[in-house]
Design a protein around this motif. Structure first.
Motif, PDB file in Angstrom:
ATOM      1  N   PRO A 162      -1.841 -10.137  -1.428  1.00 32.69           N
ATOM      2  CA  PRO A 162      -1.066  -9.295  -0.508  1.00 32.69           C
ATOM      3  C   PRO A 162      -1.490  -9.471   0.944  1.00 32.69           C
ATOM      4  CG  PRO A 162      -2.769  -7.992  -1.578  1.00 32.69           C
ATOM      5  CD  PRO A 162      -2.827  -9.365  -2.195  1.00 32.69           C
ATOM      6  N   GLY A 189       0.254  -4.457   4.754  1.00 33.84           N
ATOM      7  CA  GLY A 189       1.395  -3.633   4.365  1.00 33.84           C
ATOM      8  C   GLY A 189       1.988  -3.971   3.018  1.00 33.84           C
ATOM      9  N   GLU A 190       1.294  -4.839   2.257  1.00 31.38           N
ATOM     10  CA  GLU A 190       1.824  -5.281   0.967  1.00 31.38           C
ATOM     11  C   GLU A 190       0.941  -4.839  -0.197  1.00 31.38           C
ATOM     12  OE1 GLU A 190       4.152  -9.378   2.285  1.00 31.38           O
ATOM     13  OE2 GLU A 190       2.124  -9.525   1.458  1.00 31.38           O
ATOM     14  N   ILE A 191       1.542  -4.818  -1.377  1.00 32.18           N
ATOM     15  CA  ILE A 191       0.852  -4.507  -2.622  1.00 32.18           C
ATOM     16  C   ILE A 191       1.170  -5.610  -3.623  1.00 32.18           C
ATOM     17  CG2 ILE A 191       0.750  -2.913  -4.589  1.00 32.18           C
ATOM     18  CD1 ILE A 191       1.515  -0.656  -2.730  1.00 32.18           C
ATOM     19  N   LEU A 245      -4.388  -4.168  -2.934  1.00 32.94           N
ATOM     20  CA  LEU A 245      -3.747  -3.575  -1.757  1.00 32.94           C
ATOM     21  C   LEU A 245      -4.023  -4.423  -0.531  1.00 32.94           C
ATOM     22  CD1 LEU A 245      -4.838   0.151  -2.313  1.00 32.94           C
ATOM     23  CD2 LEU A 245      -2.695  -0.930  -3.038  1.00 32.94           C
ATOM     24  N   ASP A 293      -4.069  -5.018   3.726  1.00 33.91           N
ATOM     25  CA  ASP A 293      -4.579  -4.232   4.849  1.00 33.91           C
ATOM     26  C   ASP A 293      -3.558  -3.187   5.287  1.00 33.91           C
ATOM     27  OD1 ASP A 293      -6.877  -5.731   4.837  1.00 33.91           O
ATOM     28  OD2 ASP A 293      -6.267  -7.025   6.526  1.00 33.91           O
ATOM     29  N   VAL A 348      -2.604  -0.479   3.766  1.00 30.04           N
ATOM     30  CA  VAL A 348      -1.874   0.244   2.722  1.00 30.04           C
ATOM     31  C   VAL A 348      -2.698   1.438   2.265  1.00 30.04           C
ATOM     32  CG1 VAL A 348      -0.890   0.144   0.401  1.00 30.04           C
ATOM     33  CG2 VAL A 348      -0.659  -1.811   1.945  1.00 30.04           C
ATOM     34  N   SER A 372       8.763  -0.963  -8.171  1.00 36.50           N
ATOM     35  CA  SER A 372       9.051  -1.489  -6.840  1.00 36.50           C
ATOM     36  C   SER A 372      10.416  -2.137  -6.774  1.00 36.50           C
ATOM     37  CB  SER A 372       8.001  -2.524  -6.429  1.00 36.50           C
ATOM     38  OG  SER A 372       8.324  -3.089  -5.164  1.00 36.50           O
ATOM     39  N   GLN A 391       6.530  -4.922  -0.579  1.00 32.32           N
ATOM     40  CA  GLN A 391       6.271  -4.115   0.600  1.00 32.32           C
ATOM     41  C   GLN A 391       5.892  -2.712   0.137  1.00 32.32           C
ATOM     42  OE1 GLN A 391       6.408  -5.071   3.875  1.00 32.32           O
ATOM     43  NE2 GLN A 391       6.780  -7.177   3.196  1.00 32.32           N
ATOM     44  N   ALA A 392       4.803  -2.176   0.637  1.00 34.09           N
ATOM     45  CA  ALA A 392       4.333  -0.868   0.175  1.00 34.09           C
ATOM     46  C   ALA A 392       5.410   0.208   0.330  1.00 34.09           C
ATOM     47  CB  ALA A 392       3.075  -0.466   0.941  1.00 34.09           C
ATOM     48  N   ALA A 393       6.241   0.073   1.352  1.00 32.23           N
ATOM     49  CA  ALA A 393       7.289   1.075   1.587  1.00 32.23           C
ATOM     50  C   ALA A 393       8.341   1.088   0.481  1.00 32.23           C
ATOM     51  CB  ALA A 393       7.965   0.813   2.934  1.00 32.23           C
ATOM     52  N   ARG A 406      11.768   6.048   1.066  1.00 34.81           N
ATOM     53  CA  ARG A 406      10.764   6.873   0.398  1.00 34.81           C
ATOM     54  C   ARG A 406      11.370   8.124  -0.243  1.00 34.81           C
ATOM     55  NH1 ARG A 406       7.073   5.835  -2.304  1.00 34.81           N
ATOM     56  NH2 ARG A 406       6.675   4.214  -0.776  1.00 34.81           N
TER      57      ARG A 406
END
Length: 330
Positions: free
Chosen positions: A25, A28-30, A75, A77, A79, A90, A106-108, A279
């Motif tokens: 990742p 901002g990524e998972i 995770l 950076d 997140v 996801s 994307q974590a969002a 979200r």
């Protein structure tokens, strides 16, 4: 990692199981260890190359798949709010890469399933589509409590997410239409429809009933005939074209004469422009599924049967959804 790759554009036989490097990742990524990947109609369109000449569309070789369920692997950076091992679902940011044992999200676009007793196969099949349905109904159609909703292609992958969200939002009446071959399955569905009628005969079957919101992923003549069952002030959301009738058009004079609105909803275009909607939509979707408002049949097949999954999608020989799993058995 194991993945199902479309090696060329073409029929389902272009899908092959391959080994690819494990992704890591970025900010901002998972990364997610995938247990289930949903199979959707757009996967077939990408595999066939229907949109190959449009900017940003996937070019072979690529890994299809928009939605995954699994557990958090790592995770990136920045997140926060997730932990390694957490059960999640996801949506995809670019519409591909889901048919893989490891997925970067994307974590969002990730929502937790912790605290909910939701089967991951059902979660991946319903939650992402239900989130999109929530956005379409609240932000595009502006559904008001007490309004009525008509949903074409009622048992389809996207359409079947709408009745539960409409019910959650307080719709007073939810009706669906399906092809005649789907009426038997419609009779036993657990989705919260008031009734489901034959799409070829829906004008007759509905009689004088009129609707405030029409959801249409079918297109073609179904879209035109929908004008006749819309209440003044009604809104039709065009959210697909399963009919394949790309040349179909609507006479705009019929819109002002009937005082109705036609709007489009394409998640790939809408969500990047309105990221704040994702979200709350994902959280509402999980809540709806946990409440039993998204119950649908899901057949689970291993990656090695991805060709079969696409064939079944093509010939419509399924009652609900299909999910793929990296394991060798479902």
């Amino acid at each position: 990692m194991k993945a199902v790759q479309a090696t060329h554009y073409g029929d389902p036989n272009v899908l092959e199981v391959v080994e690819l490097p494990d992704p890591t990742p970025g900010p901002g990524e998972i990364t997610i260890d995938v247990t289930h990947a949903a199979v959707g109609l757009v996967d077939l369109f990408f595999r066939e190359g229907r949109f190959k000449d449009r900017p940003g569309m996937p070019q072979p070789p690529f890994v299809p798949g928009l939605e995954v369920a699994g557990t958090v692997r790592a995770l990136g950076d920045g997140v926060a709010g997730f932990t390694v091992g957490e059960r999640v679902v996801s949506m995809s940011n670019g519409g591909i890469n889901g048919y893989a044992s490891v997925f970067i999200a994307q974590a969002a676009l990730v929502v937790s399933l912790e605290g909910y007793d939701i089967d991951p196969a059902l979660a991946v099949s319903v939650v992402p589509n239900a989130a999109m349905a929530h956005i379409a109904l609240t932000r595009v159609a502006r559904l008001v409590e007490g309004e009525s909703v008509l949903i074409h292609g009622a048992l389809g992958g996207f359409s079947s997410a709408f009745p539960g969200i409409a019910k959650q939002l307080g719709a007073s009446r939810i009706v669906g239409t399906v092809r005649a071959s789907k009426l038997e399955a419609a009779a036993t569905t657990k989705l919260p429809y008031g009734k489901i009628v034959d799409s070829a005969e829906f004008l007759t079957a509905l009689g004088e009933e009129r609707f405030d919101v029409v959801i249409d992923p079918v297109g073609g003549e179904v879209r035109s005939r929908s004008l006749e069952v819309m209440r003044p002030g009604g809104r039709l959301i065009a959210c697909g074209n399963a009919s394949g009738d790309w040349g179909h058009s609507i006479e705009t004079d019929r819109l002002w004469l009937g005082s109705v609105a036609f709007m489009g909803f394409n998640a790939g275009a809408y969500i990047p422009a309105h990221p704040d909607t994702v979200r709350p939509a994902l959280e509402a979707a999980v809540s709806a599924v946990a409440a039993g408002l998204g119950r649908t049949e899901v057949d689970v097949l291993p990656f090695s049967q991805a060709v079969t999954a696409h064939e079944r999608m093509t010939n419509r020989s399924l009652k609900g959804r299909i999910a793929l799993t990296p394991g060798e058995s479902a």
